[in-house]
Scaffold this motif. Structure first.
Motif, mmCIF file in Angstrom:
data_model
loop_
_atom_site.group_PDB
_atom_site.id
_atom_site.type_symbol
_atom_site.label_atom_id
_atom_site.label_comp_id
_atom_site.label_asym_id
_atom_site.label_seq_id
_atom_site.Cartn_x
_atom_site.Cartn_y
_atom_site.Cartn_z
ATOM 1 N N MET A 59 0.722 -1.132 0.056
ATOM 2 C CA MET A 59 0.024 0.115 0.122
ATOM 3 C C MET A 59 0.933 1.240 -0.177
ATOM 4 S SD MET A 59 -3.202 -1.165 -0.226
ATOM 5 C CE MET A 59 -3.882 0.545 0.199
ATOM 6 N N LYS A 60 0.328 2.428 -0.668
ATOM 7 C CA LYS A 60 1.107 3.598 -0.663
ATOM 8 C C LYS A 60 1.168 3.972 0.819
ATOM 9 C CE LYS A 60 0.811 6.510 -3.857
ATOM 10 N NZ LYS A 60 0.395 7.579 -4.946
ATOM 11 N N VAL A 61 2.431 4.672 1.216
ATOM 12 C CA VAL A 61 2.542 5.495 2.303
ATOM 13 C C VAL A 61 2.727 6.799 2.094
ATOM 14 C CG1 VAL A 61 3.117 3.440 3.538
ATOM 15 C CG2 VAL A 61 5.048 4.624 2.666
ATOM 16 N N PRO A 62 2.720 7.711 3.134
ATOM 17 C CA PRO A 62 3.056 9.135 2.944
ATOM 18 C C PRO A 62 4.618 9.366 2.624
ATOM 19 C CG PRO A 62 1.965 9.058 4.892
ATOM 20 C CD PRO A 62 2.257 7.551 4.530
ATOM 21 N N ARG A 63 4.997 10.527 1.871
ATOM 22 C CA ARG A 63 6.345 10.534 1.321
ATOM 23 C C ARG A 63 7.169 10.332 2.543
ATOM 24 N NH1 ARG A 63 9.943 14.767 1.338
ATOM 25 N NH2 ARG A 63 8.375 15.993 2.680
ATOM 26 N N ASN A 64 8.650 10.047 2.189
ATOM 27 C CA ASN A 64 9.758 9.577 3.198
ATOM 28 C C ASN A 64 9.045 8.928 4.539
ATOM 29 O OD1 ASN A 64 12.270 9.788 3.802
ATOM 30 N ND2 ASN A 64 11.857 11.283 5.238
ATOM 31 N N SER A 65 8.246 7.584 4.159
ATOM 32 C CA SER A 65 7.919 7.053 5.449
ATOM 33 C C SER A 65 7.941 5.441 5.013
ATOM 34 C CB SER A 65 6.468 7.302 5.917
ATOM 35 O OG SER A 65 5.541 7.349 4.855
ATOM 36 N N LEU A 66 7.598 4.767 6.164
ATOM 37 C CA LEU A 66 7.946 3.012 5.786
ATOM 38 C C LEU A 66 6.443 2.365 6.240
ATOM 39 C CD1 LEU A 66 11.250 2.385 7.404
ATOM 40 C CD2 LEU A 66 10.723 2.396 4.964
ATOM 41 N N PRO A 67 6.205 1.238 5.469
ATOM 42 C CA PRO A 67 5.248 0.512 6.081
ATOM 43 C C PRO A 67 5.230 0.091 7.266
ATOM 44 C CG PRO A 67 5.654 -0.286 3.732
ATOM 45 C CD PRO A 67 6.767 0.761 4.313
ATOM 46 N N MET A 68 4.378 -0.163 8.216
ATOM 47 C CA MET A 68 4.407 -0.490 9.577
ATOM 48 C C MET A 68 5.355 -1.726 9.960
ATOM 49 S SD MET A 68 1.420 -1.612 12.305
ATOM 50 C CE MET A 68 1.298 -3.201 11.506
ATOM 51 N N ILE A 69 5.602 -2.564 8.914
ATOM 52 C CA ILE A 69 6.082 -3.966 9.280
ATOM 53 C C ILE A 69 6.596 -4.506 7.983
ATOM 54 C CG2 ILE A 69 5.233 -4.665 11.569
ATOM 55 C CD1 ILE A 69 3.055 -6.316 10.118
ATOM 56 N N GLY A 70 7.910 -5.344 8.036
ATOM 57 C CA GLY A 70 8.024 -6.035 7.136
ATOM 58 C C GLY A 70 9.031 -6.042 6.009
ATOM 59 N N GLY A 71 9.430 -7.092 5.567
ATOM 60 C CA GLY A 71 10.102 -7.041 4.349
ATOM 61 C C GLY A 71 9.953 -8.651 3.720
ATOM 62 N N LYS A 72 10.219 -8.699 2.542
ATOM 63 C CA LYS A 72 10.145 -10.019 1.825
ATOM 64 C C LYS A 72 10.989 -11.102 2.342
ATOM 65 C CE LYS A 72 10.063 -12.229 -2.927
ATOM 66 N NZ LYS A 72 8.840 -12.936 -2.541
ATOM 67 N N GLY A 73 10.326 -12.240 2.748
ATOM 68 C CA GLY A 73 11.306 -13.399 3.367
ATOM 69 C C GLY A 73 11.229 -14.484 2.254
ATOM 70 N N PRO A 74 11.987 -15.587 2.608
ATOM 71 C CA PRO A 74 12.213 -16.818 1.715
ATOM 72 C C PRO A 74 10.692 -17.457 1.392
ATOM 73 C CG PRO A 74 12.770 -17.276 3.923
ATOM 74 C CD PRO A 74 12.443 -15.787 3.857
ATOM 75 N N HIS A 75 9.666 -17.257 2.310
ATOM 76 C CA HIS A 75 8.554 -17.978 1.882
ATOM 77 C C HIS A 75 7.247 -17.122 1.920
ATOM 78 C CE1 HIS A 75 10.704 -21.731 3.060
ATOM 79 N NE2 HIS A 75 11.182 -21.225 3.945
ATOM 80 N N ASP A 76 7.285 -16.044 2.934
ATOM 81 C CA ASP A 76 6.110 -15.159 2.858
ATOM 82 C C ASP A 76 6.551 -13.839 3.274
ATOM 83 O OD1 ASP A 76 3.771 -16.887 2.178
ATOM 84 O OD2 ASP A 76 3.991 -17.721 4.246
ATOM 85 N N TYR A 77 5.932 -12.716 3.734
ATOM 86 C CA TYR A 77 6.167 -11.601 3.997
ATOM 87 C C TYR A 77 6.677 -11.552 5.516
ATOM 88 C CZ TYR A 77 6.145 -6.453 4.125
ATOM 89 O OH TYR A 77 6.602 -5.161 3.932
ATOM 90 N N ILE A 78 7.797 -10.976 5.844
ATOM 91 C CA ILE A 78 8.318 -11.244 7.246
ATOM 92 C C ILE A 78 7.579 -10.242 8.067
ATOM 93 C CG2 ILE A 78 10.152 -10.950 8.859
ATOM 94 C CD1 ILE A 78 12.002 -12.104 6.857
ATOM 95 N N THR A 79 6.772 -10.186 8.895
ATOM 96 C CA THR A 79 5.900 -9.137 9.552
ATOM 97 C C THR A 79 6.577 -8.741 10.897
ATOM 98 O OG1 THR A 79 4.588 -10.950 10.730
ATOM 99 C CG2 THR A 79 3.643 -10.298 8.547
ATOM 100 N N MET A 80 7.631 -8.229 10.641
ATOM 101 C CA MET A 80 8.368 -7.629 11.897
ATOM 102 C C MET A 80 9.193 -6.404 11.133
ATOM 103 S SD MET A 80 9.541 -10.035 14.556
ATOM 104 C CE MET A 80 10.361 -11.367 13.468
#
Length: 467
Positions: A384-405
Motif C-alpha cells: 500500500m502507498k504510504v506518505p512521502r519519506n515513510s515506511l510501512p508498519m512492518i516487514g520485508g520479503k522473506g524466503p516463504h512469505d512476508y516477514i511481519t516485523m
C-alpha cells in the motif's frame, strides 16, 4: 579437550564449569582493575591505576584482538604518533541518512555517519581524540563508562568549555579498562543525541581473557520520532517513538549477521535510546551474559539466556557458539519495537465490519482501501502507498512469505559452508523434513482424528488416550 560446542551445551557445566571460557578459569584480580585505586601505603594514597604510563606497544588488530564488525556502520581509523593512537571525530550534519529504503532523515552525526564510527582500542593504549565541531551549535563528547581524568570526561559546562562551532578540541587519556562502552554528545544532549550523535567504544584486553571470538559484532540500540512525510527527527518526543533501530537502521534496512557453523560469536549491545530499555532476544541458540559496561561478569555469575535486557545508558556483551544452521531472528522483544512508522497513531479496526466502506470512500478518495480490520500484516505485504519519506508498519520479503516485523529486528545467518563473511549467503535451504508445512488430511486424521474444517470422523475412527 572440551569442544567449543560443549562449552555452551552443558558438557562443561556437568564437569563443574558454569560459564563459557574454560581457558579463563583463573579468578585472580586483573592487574588493570581500575577500582584498586585507594590502597594506603605508608600513610600515602596510591594514585589511580588509570594514571599509570601507557603500555609501550599500541594494540594491533590481529595480534592483540579480532577486529569487531559494526554492521551498517564502520570503525574509526587511527594512526600512531609517538606511541599515541590518534583519532579524529567531526560533529556535522548529514542530510540523507537512510534508516531503510524509503525512509531518510536529516540528522546530526560524527564523521558523516549515523551513528558515529566505532572506536576500537586495546587496554593500555593512550589515545588522543580530536573533535571538530561543524554543527550550528556548541557540543562536547562524553566517553560513557570510561574511567579517567575529570577534565577529559566531556560534560559541557562542568568538566570543560563547550566546543563552539568551528572549534577543535583535543581529548587525551590512557585506557586501563577493557570492555564495551559508548560515546555521545553531552551538551544539549536531548537534541544532539536524538539527532544521532552516538557511537560505540570497544576496548580489547591486552592479555587474553578467554578464547577470542571468531565474529565480534557491535550494535547501538536507539529510537527516533520521525513524523511520516517529514525529514527531521523530533528531539522533543518523550513517549511516541516510531523508528526503532540497530546501528541506526530499521528492518528491512538492517544487515544480517553472517557466521559459520561452529563460530564463537560475541555480540555487544549498547543502548542510548531516549526512554526505552530493550529486551534483546534471538532464536535457535542461547547465549551467555559475559560482560556489562562495568566489566567482565565473574565466571561463577554468568548465566545462559535467550533474552537479555539492555537498559538505557548500559551495554551488555553476549557470547554463544553458532551450532545450529539456519536463518534466525534477532530482535527487541517489546512488540511495538519491531514495527515502523505507519503502525503508530492508527485507529483500531480489528474485528470492525467494513463492508461497503471502501466503495463509499473511493467517491472522495480514489483508490482508498481500508486496512487493519483483520490484523496488520497486510499493510506492508500488499504494498500500500504510504506518505512521502515513510515506511510501512512492518516487514520485508522473506524466503516463504512476508516477514511481519520491522524496527529493531535483523537476521543471524548460520551456515555450514561460507566463502566469505562479506557476502550474504541468501536464504537458508532447509533439509527435507525439518520445516513446518501444511499438514495433509491423512496426517490429521491419523493424529487428530479429524480434519479441521472438514468432515467429522467416523465412529470407528476414535482416538486412544494413554496415561
Amino acid at each position: 579437550m572440551i569442544s567449543r560446542r560443549e562449552l555452551f551445551t552443558g558438557a562443561a557445566a556437568l564437569a563443574g564449569a558454569a560459564a563459557i571460557p574454560a581457558a579463563a578459569r583463573a579468578e585472580e584480580p586483573h592487574p588493570a582493575n581500575p577500582f584498586a585505586q585507594a590502597k594506603a601505603s605508608a600513610g600515602k594514597t596510591e594514585p589511580p591505576v588509570w594514571t599509570r604510563p601507557p603500555h609501550p606497544e599500541p594494540g594491533e588488530p590481529g595480534k592483540h584482538y579480532t577486529p569487531t564488525v559494526t554492521l551498517n556502520g564502520s570503525t574509526l581509523p587511527w594512526k600512531v604518533v609517538d606511541g599515541v593512537k590518534v583519532f579524529h571525530l567531526v560533529a556535522e550534519e548529514v542530510r540523507d541518512h537512510e534508516f531503510a529504503p524509503g525512509l531518510k532523515a536529516h540528522c546530526w552525526s560524527f564523521n558523516g555517519q549515523v551513528h558515529g564510527p566505532t572506536i576500537e582500542v586495546v587496554e593500555g593504549d593512550r589515545v588522543r581524540i580530536y573533535v571538530t565541531n561543524k554543527l550550528p551549535e556548541a557540543t562536547a563528547v562524553h566517553w560513557h563508562g570510561i574511567i579517567g581524568p575529570n577534565g577529559m570526561d566531556g560534560v559541557g559546562g562542568l568538566t570543560q568549555k563547550a566546543i563552539q562551532p568551528g572549534e577543535t578540541f583535543k581529548y587525551e587519556f590512557t585506557l586501563w579498562q577493557h570492555g564495551t562502552y559508548m560515546y555521545h554528545s553531552h551538551h544539549d544532549e536531548m537534541t544532539q543525541m536524538a539527532l544521532g550523535m552516538l557511537g560505540m567504544i570497544v576496548i580489547h584486553p591486552r592479555e587474553p581473557r578467554g578464547p577470542r571470538p571468531d565474529r565480534d559484532f557491535v550494535f547501538m540500540l536507539s529510537e527516533w520520532k520521525i513524523v511520516p512525510g517529514t525529514m527531521r527527527p523530533d528531539p522533543m518526543e518523550m513517549t511516541e517513538f516510531n523508528v526503532l533501530t540497530l546501528n541506526a537502521r530499521c528492518y528491512p534496512g538492517t544487515a544480517p549477521l553472517i557466521v559459520k557453523t561452529g563460530d564463537r560469536v560475541r555480540i555487544r549491545f549498547g543502548n542510548l535510546s531516549a526512554m526505552d530499555h530493550h529486551p534483546m532476544h534471538f532464536h535457535g541458540h542461547f547465549w551467555w551474559l559475559t560482560a556489562t559496561d562495568g566489566g567482565d561478569v565473574p565466571e561463577s555469575a554468568r548465566r545462559p539466556e535467550v533474552t537479555t535486557l539492555v537498559p538505557v545508558g548500559s551495554t551488555r556483551t553476549m557470547e554463544f557458539v553458532a551450532d545450529n544452521p539456519g536463518d534466525w531472528a534477532m530482535h527487541c522483544h517489546m512488540s511495538h519495537h519491531v514495527m515502523n512508522q505507519m503502525g503508530h497513531g492508527l485507529p483500531n479496526l480489528i474485528g470492525v465490519n467494513t463492508d461497503g466502506l471502501d466503495q463509499r470512500a473511493r467517491k472522495a478518495v480514489p483508490g482508498y482501501m481500508t486496512m487493519g480490520e483483520a490484523g496488520m500484516a497486510e499493510m506492508g505485504e500488499m504494498g500500500m502507498k504510504v506518505p512521502r519519506n515513510s515506511l510501512p508498519m512492518i516487514g520485508g520479503k522473506g524466503p516463504h512469505d512476508y516477514i511481519t516485523m520491522g524496527g529493531m529486528y535483523t537476521n543471524i545467518k548460520v551456515r555450514d559452508h561460507l566463502e566469505s563473511y562479506d557476502q550474504d549467503p541468501g536464504w537458508y535451504e532447509r533439509p527435507p523434513g525439518t520445516f513446518a508445512d501444511v499438514a495433509s488430511p491423512d496426517e490429521m486424521k491419523r493424529d487428530l482424528g479429524i480434519v479441521p474444517g472438514g468432515t467429522p470422523m467416523k465412529s470407528d475412527e476414535h482416538v486412544h488416550h494413554h496415561g
